[in-house]
Design a protein around this motif. Sequence first.
Motif, PDB file in Angstrom:
ATOM      1  N   ASP A  16       0.847  -1.195   0.000  1.00 13.58           N
ATOM      2  CA  ASP A  16       0.000   0.000   0.000  1.00 13.58           C
ATOM      3  C   ASP A  16       0.884   1.247   0.000  1.00 13.58           C
ATOM      4  N   ARG A  72       0.661   9.132   8.793  1.00 16.57           N
ATOM      5  CA  ARG A  72       1.705   8.147   8.488  1.00 16.57           C
ATOM      6  C   ARG A  72       1.616   6.976   9.470  1.00 16.57           C
ATOM      7  N   LEU A  87       1.849   4.967   1.357  1.00 18.33           N
ATOM      8  CA  LEU A  87       1.666   5.861   2.490  1.00 18.33           C
ATOM      9  C   LEU A  87       1.090   7.180   1.989  1.00 18.33           C
ATOM     10  N   CYS A 134      -1.577  -5.575   4.696  1.00 16.80           N
ATOM     11  CA  CYS A 134      -1.118  -4.314   5.282  1.00 16.80           C
ATOM     12  C   CYS A 134      -2.006  -3.191   4.751  1.00 16.80           C
ATOM     13  N   CYS A 135      -2.127  -2.146   5.542  1.00 18.04           N
ATOM     14  CA  CYS A 135      -2.995  -1.025   5.159  1.00 18.04           C
ATOM     15  C   CYS A 135      -2.425   0.257   5.751  1.00 18.04           C
ATOM     16  N   THR A 136      -2.561   1.362   5.018  1.00 17.65           N
ATOM     17  CA  THR A 136      -2.077   2.657   5.492  1.00 17.65           C
ATOM     18  C   THR A 136      -3.248   3.581   5.802  1.00 17.65           C
ATOM     19  N   HIS A 137      -3.006   4.519   6.719  1.00 12.48           N
ATOM     20  CA  HIS A 137      -4.033   5.484   7.105  1.00 12.48           C
ATOM     21  C   HIS A 137      -4.210   6.508   5.982  1.00 12.48           C
ATOM     22  N   VAL A 176       0.541   2.682   9.779  1.00 10.72           N
ATOM     23  CA  VAL A 176       0.422   1.423   9.038  1.00 10.72           C
ATOM     24  C   VAL A 176      -0.080   0.347   9.983  1.00 10.72           C
ATOM     25  N   LEU A 202       9.365  -0.948   4.372  1.00 10.23           N
ATOM     26  CA  LEU A 202       9.023   0.411   3.963  1.00 10.23           C
ATOM     27  C   LEU A 202      10.044   0.869   2.929  1.00 10.23           C
TER      28      LEU A 202
END
Length: 451
Positions: A245, A293, A247, A286-289, A295, A264
Motif C-alpha cells: 500500500d 503516516r 503511504l 497491510c494497510c495505510t491510514h 500502518v 518500507l
Amino acid sequence: MEDSKLPLSLRSNLLDLFSQIEREFENLYIENLELRREIESLNERLTGDGQAVEGGDPTKGALKTKASHSTSQLSQKLKTTYKASTSKIVSSFKATTGSRALCQLLKEYVGHRDGIWDLSVTRTQPVVLGTASADHSALLWSIETGKCLLRYAGHAGSVNSIKFHPTEQMALTASGDQTAHIWRYMVQLPAPQPPPDVSAPCDEDQDSSDREEGEVDGEGPCEVPTVRVATATLKSHQGVVIAADWLVGGRQVVTASWDRAANLYEVETSELVHTLTGHDQELTHCCTHPTQRLVVTSSRDTTFRLWDFRDPSIHSVNVFQGHTDTVTSAVFTVGDNVVSGSDDRTVKVWDLKNMRSPIATIRTDSAVNRISVSANQKIIALPHDNRQVRLFDMSGVRLARLPRSNRMGHRRMVCCTAWNEENQSCNLFTCGFDRQAIGWNINIPALLQEK
C-alpha cells in the motif's frame, strides 16, 4: 409497527438462533439435492441410456422408478418445509430491522483466468477498477461498461494485491514472485452503456438451485494494451509478498510478506528504508491510514500491529490481540478506528485511543477475508469464504446481505471488497475465486443506520 420491547441482548440472541436454524434447513435441503443427484447418477449407470441392461435384472427399471419417485417426494417435502420455515425466519428478522436495503448488481467484470485476490479503484481521473489475480496479471476495467482497458503482465507469480497512487496514474502490485512492482498506466474510457436491470433486495430468500461452483464463462479479455515492464521493482523480501500500500502522499510504500516482515520503501529510489519485524508468523495484509503516516499489518499469528511513522525517529508499535485465528485484514477508517477481520469468523472494531479491547465485535458464520469500510457512511463490507457478502455498521448491527441466487452473486469464496463512494451508481465492488469481479449499487435507507 411498535418498537420491540425485548432487551437488545435478547433480540441479538434470538436473531443468532434464527440464523442457525435457517442454515440447518439450508444444509439439509442441499444435502438432499446431492443425494438425489447421486441416486440418479447410479441409476443411469445401471440402465445406460434409460434402457435395461442386457441380461440384467428386469426389476432394475422398477427400482429406478421407485427410487426416483421416493427421492422426488422427499426432495419436495424438504423443499416445502425449508421454504416455509426460512420464510418465517427471514420475515421475523426483517421485522426487527425495519426497512429493506436495496442491492443492485450493475456489472460483472469477467476476463481473468484464475481467482481474483484483490481489487481497488483509482483515486485519480479517469476512475477505473483494478483487479489482481492468481493468473499472474492485473487488469484495469471501465467501471461503466465492464470492458478491460489494460493488462499488467510484469510479474512472474500470482498478483496478490493492487493499490493506486493517490495523485498520479501509477499502480502498486504485490506478488508471489517475492517482489512488489510500481508501474504506470494510461487508459481511455469507452462510451458508457446503460446498466442491465438486475436488482434484488438484500437478505432475499436464497435460491438453493444456485449455479454450480464452476468458473465464470468467458474466454478472458480481448486484446488490450499490455504493460510488461515495471517502473520500479521492490525486491527485499524472502517470501511471497501478499500485500502492499501507498503511504499518505505517495512517496513511500509498505509491503507485507510471508517472510513475517513488512518493508518500507522510498518510491523514487526503490530504497529499503525500514524492515518492520515482530510478527511470529506470515503476514496476510497491510494497510495505510488515509491522512496520517500510520500502518497496520495483519498476520497468521492472530494479531495485527500498528506502526507509527509520524515521528521519523520513533517507529512505535502496538499489538492488537483480540482474535483467535489468522487476522486476514485490518483497515483504517477515516476517524480513529481500525476494523479487523479474521478466520475466527469475527470482525472487530477498535479505537486507536484505547486499544485494550474492541469497542464492537461482529460474529458471523464463515471466515472473513479482506474487508473494506466506506468513508462516508462507515459501512463495513465483509467478504466470506461461504460466498456471501454482508454489510454491518460500526456498532456491529447487520444492515444487509448482498443477494445470492441462480441469477447473481459469487459462485466461490469472496476474497475482497472495495468501496467507491465517488460513484453514486456503482459504489461497491467484490471479487472472488470464481474469476470475476462484481460492481454493486448499495442503497442503505437512513432508518437502518440510526442507532
